[in-house]
Design a protein around this motif. Structure first.
Motif, PDB file in Angstrom:
ATOM      1  N   ALA A 164     -28.768  34.095  -2.811  1.00  0.00           N
ATOM      2  CA  ALA A 164     -29.363  34.354  -4.381  1.00  0.00           C
ATOM      3  C   ALA A 164     -29.032  35.653  -5.403  1.00  0.00           C
ATOM      4  N   GLY A 165     -28.389  36.378  -4.502  1.00  0.00           N
ATOM      5  CA  GLY A 165     -27.435  37.276  -5.140  1.00  0.00           C
ATOM      6  C   GLY A 165     -26.767  36.620  -6.691  1.00  0.00           C
ATOM      7  N   GLU A 166     -26.257  35.085  -5.861  1.00  0.00           N
ATOM      8  CA  GLU A 166     -25.723  34.876  -7.119  1.00  0.00           C
ATOM      9  C   GLU A 166     -26.596  34.846  -8.077  1.00  0.00           C
ATOM     10  N   SER A 167     -28.077  34.187  -8.352  1.00  0.00           N
ATOM     11  CA  SER A 167     -28.298  33.804  -9.551  1.00  0.00           C
ATOM     12  C   SER A 167     -29.439  35.331  -9.541  1.00  0.00           C
ATOM     13  N   ASP A 168     -28.617  36.251  -9.436  1.00  0.00           N
ATOM     14  CA  ASP A 168     -29.295  37.348 -10.282  1.00  0.00           C
ATOM     15  C   ASP A 168     -29.394  38.033 -11.255  1.00  0.00           C
ATOM     16  N   GLY A 169     -30.482  38.009 -12.025  1.00  0.00           N
ATOM     17  CA  GLY A 169     -30.846  38.061 -13.638  1.00  0.00           C
ATOM     18  C   GLY A 169     -32.220  37.221 -13.698  1.00  0.00           C
TER      19      GLY A 169
END
Length: 292
Positions: A164-169
């Motif tokens: 999920a961190g790869e889609s932060d924002g």
């Protein structure tokens, strides 16, 4: 793996060639941890177009027509080709949300009534609605194998947070398709055979489906496998007394057909996750000409 009939296997002869076919899956072509040693079985070429196949339970059959319909990690393919599937540089991570409209209304609304594509260069969130309201998601990341190797998929919470961190924002109704997942995230590396994969005619054996032309997922893989099977059956029915003529005709038509679909699948991957995403996909869907 398909055989035309069962015969009593013959004893080893001096001209028998043992071909042990090993891969990361079982005889059904599913990926997994089995390296084939001791349990996988194999195929032995007996000559005159006949082969002996040994199955995982130790049983054997001898056949004059062997069809490798055993998937991506086919154990029959090495009889015809040295090609093996290679990682294409992108992996999917699969998650599910159940009863989407009731329990995950924002994500269900984002997914709409069919499919959702939220794309950026090198990454994307793809979701589709299943008939029971389940939201089925594939998160795409264009990263090398080593990147995924350090993600602990045994620890679901840790893996989910890392992916999920790869889609932060990104919009929360999109990232919730990952963070609210109700099943453990599953890594699905994308592998493919060469686009122009083909082989010289070998008596008594051929391939169909992913065993013959594993390609990047495009929605056509299952269709091609069923079409291959139908065309192979048609060819054999047309040449009931000449299997080699049937296999020659089948392969002659199958090679360019599968190569065209594999090339199209590779183009789709670039449209969806290449440097111009998502505009490249939007332009394709709206009929705009793509730059060469």
């Amino acid at each position: 793996m398909c055989v035309d009939r069962v015969e009593q296997p013959e004893r080893d002869g001096a001209d028998a060639v043992l071909r042990r076919v090993r891969g990361p899956g079982g005889l059904d072509g599913q990926s997994g941890g089995d390296d084939g040693v001791g349990r996988a079985g194999g195929v032995r070429t007996l000559g005159d177009g006949r082969h002996e196949a040994t199955f995982a339970d130790g049983t054997t059959v001898v056949t004059s027509l062997l069809v490798g319909a055993d998937g991506a990690w086919s154990r029959v393919r090495p009889l015809l080709s040295d090609a093996t599937p290679e990682y294409v540089g992108t992996s999917f991570v699969e998650t599910y949300l159940f009863d989407g409209d009731t329990r995950h209304p924002a994500s269900a609304k984002a997914a709409g009534g069919g499919s959702l594509f939220a794309l950026a260069p090198g990454k994307g969130i793809q979701a589709h609605r299943e008939s029971d309201g389940t939201l089925h998601t594939y998160v795409a990341l264009s990263e090398p194998r080593d990147w995924f190797a350090v993600v602990d998929f045994i620890d679901s919470a840790s893996a989910t947070a890392r992916i999920a961190g790869e889609s932060d924002g990104w919009a929360p109704e999109l990232t919730a398709l990952i963070t609210d997942g109700e099943t453990a995230p599953v890594l699905r590396p994308l592998n493919a055979l060469p686009v122009e994969h083909r082989w010289d005619r070998v008596p008594g054996v051929t391939l169909l489906g992913d065993a013959a032309h594993l390609m990047i997922p495009s929605g056509e893989g299952a269709n091609l496998a069923m079409y291959d099977g139908a065309e192979l059956g048609r060819a054999i029915a047309a040449h009931p007394d000449d299997v080699e003529a049937a296999l020659t005709g089948y392969e002659r038509a199958m090679f360019p057909r599968s190569a065209a679909e594999a090339a199209d699948a590779a183009r789709q991957l670039e449209l969806m996750f290449g440097g111009n995403a998502p505009h490249s996909l939007v332009d394709m869907l709206t009929g705009h000409r793509q730059p060469r």
